[in-house]
Design a protein around this motif. Structure first.
Motif, PDB file in Angstrom:
ATOM      1  N   VAL A 247      32.511  35.301  55.281  1.00  0.00           N
ATOM      2  CA  VAL A 247      33.259  34.090  54.924  1.00  0.00           C
ATOM      3  C   VAL A 247      33.458  34.022  53.410  1.00  0.00           C
ATOM      4  CG1 VAL A 247      33.133  31.561  54.882  1.00  0.00           C
ATOM      5  CG2 VAL A 247      32.597  32.802  56.977  1.00  0.00           C
ATOM      6  N   ALA A 248      32.425  34.352  52.659  1.00  0.00           N
ATOM      7  CA  ALA A 248      32.548  34.358  51.197  1.00  0.00           C
ATOM      8  C   ALA A 248      33.533  35.427  50.740  1.00  0.00           C
ATOM      9  CB  ALA A 248      31.180  34.585  50.564  1.00  0.00           C
ATOM     10  N   GLY A 249      33.497  36.603  51.351  1.00  0.00           N
ATOM     11  CA  GLY A 249      34.433  37.666  50.988  1.00  0.00           C
ATOM     12  C   GLY A 249      35.875  37.285  51.276  1.00  0.00           C
ATOM     13  N   ILE A 250      36.108  36.632  52.422  1.00  0.00           N
ATOM     14  CA  ILE A 250      37.462  36.184  52.759  1.00  0.00           C
ATOM     15  C   ILE A 250      37.932  35.143  51.757  1.00  0.00           C
ATOM     16  CG2 ILE A 250      38.781  34.899  54.493  1.00  0.00           C
ATOM     17  CD1 ILE A 250      37.060  36.373  56.617  1.00  0.00           C
TER      18      ILE A 250
ATOM     19  N   TYR B 237      41.140  35.590  49.291  1.00  0.00           N
ATOM     20  CA  TYR B 237      42.198  34.570  49.315  1.00  0.00           C
ATOM     21  C   TYR B 237      42.413  33.994  47.921  1.00  0.00           C
ATOM     22  CZ  TYR B 237      44.648  30.226  50.118  1.00  0.00           C
ATOM     23  OH  TYR B 237      45.548  29.210  50.041  1.00  0.00           O
ATOM     24  N   GLN B 238      41.323  33.683  47.227  1.00  0.00           N
ATOM     25  CA  GLN B 238      41.442  33.114  45.886  1.00  0.00           C
ATOM     26  C   GLN B 238      42.062  34.114  44.910  1.00  0.00           C
ATOM     27  OE1 GLN B 238      40.737  29.926  45.258  1.00  0.00           O
ATOM     28  NE2 GLN B 238      41.569  30.180  43.230  1.00  0.00           N
ATOM     29  N   ALA B 239      41.740  35.388  45.055  1.00  0.00           N
ATOM     30  CA  ALA B 239      42.302  36.406  44.160  1.00  0.00           C
ATOM     31  C   ALA B 239      43.814  36.515  44.343  1.00  0.00           C
ATOM     32  CB  ALA B 239      41.641  37.759  44.414  1.00  0.00           C
TER      33      ALA B 239
ATOM     34  N   LEU C  65      46.649  38.944  38.965  1.00  0.00           N
ATOM     35  CA  LEU C  65      45.764  39.242  40.084  1.00  0.00           C
ATOM     36  C   LEU C  65      44.479  39.867  39.563  1.00  0.00           C
ATOM     37  CD1 LEU C  65      45.237  39.603  43.132  1.00  0.00           C
ATOM     38  CD2 LEU C  65      46.307  41.822  42.937  1.00  0.00           C
ATOM     39  N   PRO C  66      43.372  39.197  39.723  1.00  0.00           N
ATOM     40  CA  PRO C  66      42.113  39.786  39.265  1.00  0.00           C
ATOM     41  C   PRO C  66      41.676  40.892  40.229  1.00  0.00           C
ATOM     42  CG  PRO C  66      41.748  37.580  40.128  1.00  0.00           C
ATOM     43  CD  PRO C  66      43.214  37.849  40.203  1.00  0.00           C
ATOM     44  N   LEU C  67      41.899  42.112  39.809  1.00  0.00           N
ATOM     45  CA  LEU C  67      41.589  43.260  40.649  1.00  0.00           C
ATOM     46  C   LEU C  67      40.116  43.308  41.019  1.00  0.00           C
ATOM     47  CD1 LEU C  67      42.575  45.874  41.965  1.00  0.00           C
ATOM     48  CD2 LEU C  67      42.055  47.036  39.826  1.00  0.00           C
ATOM     49  N   GLY C  68      39.258  42.966  40.079  1.00  0.00           N
ATOM     50  CA  GLY C  68      37.824  42.984  40.352  1.00  0.00           C
ATOM     51  C   GLY C  68      37.433  42.021  41.461  1.00  0.00           C
ATOM     52  N   SER C  69      38.048  40.840  41.465  1.00  0.00           N
ATOM     53  CA  SER C  69      37.736  39.865  42.514  1.00  0.00           C
ATOM     54  C   SER C  69      38.224  40.341  43.872  1.00  0.00           C
ATOM     55  CB  SER C  69      38.374  38.520  42.186  1.00  0.00           C
ATOM     56  OG  SER C  69      37.795  37.970  41.048  1.00  0.00           O
ATOM     57  N   ALA C  70      39.421  40.911  43.903  1.00  0.00           N
ATOM     58  CA  ALA C  70      39.958  41.404  45.171  1.00  0.00           C
ATOM     59  C   ALA C  70      39.105  42.547  45.714  1.00  0.00           C
ATOM     60  CB  ALA C  70      41.402  41.863  44.996  1.00  0.00           C
TER      61      ALA C  70
END
Length: 144
Positions: free
Chosen positions: A29-32, A36-38, A49-54
């Motif tokens: 759930v946290a990964g999704i 989504y936020q990225a 687009l923050p590549l690190g977050s994605a």
């Protein structure tokens, strides 16, 4: 030991498997949410687009998905010790997925996320338990 008693190792494995499943669901759930936020932030002009977050989100989803599978196999192995080999293999796959996720996160500048480190620790513990269970003499666990 009578046939109605549950071996203590099997009870610990079942409890640990429930913990694996719970941690896996929370991590997915946290990964999704992170993915989504990225992508949601990537659409605005001032935020790229923050590549690190994605990458962290995708790595968390993959590693935690294997953690959920290990939790399900752990419950199955707590009832039937012959399934410990599958649990051991899944735990090693989860450890590999976690290490790859950590490497990708570090390479993209996301740092070292503690959730993946915790998942790696859980997978090491799961692999040790499954390996000990594989090598011990067979005993039947409780019926589900």
């Amino acid at each position: 030991m009578t046939s109605g008693q549950t071996p203590i190792g099997m009870r610990y494995l079942r409890a640990f498997s429930y913990l694996l499943g719970l941690c896996g669901v929370i991590g997915c759930v946290a990964g999704i949410a992170i993915v989504y936020q990225a992508f949601a932030d990537g659409g605005t002009a001032e935020v790229s687009l923050p590549l690190g977050s994605a990458v962290f989100g995708i790595a968390a989803i993959a590693a935690e998905g294997v953690t959920i599978a290990a939790g399900v196999l752990g419950v199955a192995a707590s009832c039937n010790q012959r399934r410990a080999g599958a649990l051991y293999t899944t735990a090693l796959a989860g450890l590999v997925a976690t290490v790859l996720g950590l490497g990708l996160c570090y390479a993209t500048g996301a740092g070292v996320p503690t959730s993946l480190v915790f998942n790696g620790l859980l997978m090491v513990i799961c692999a040790v338990i499954a390996n000990n269970l594989r090598k011990s003499p067979p005993q039947d666990g409780p019926a589900l």
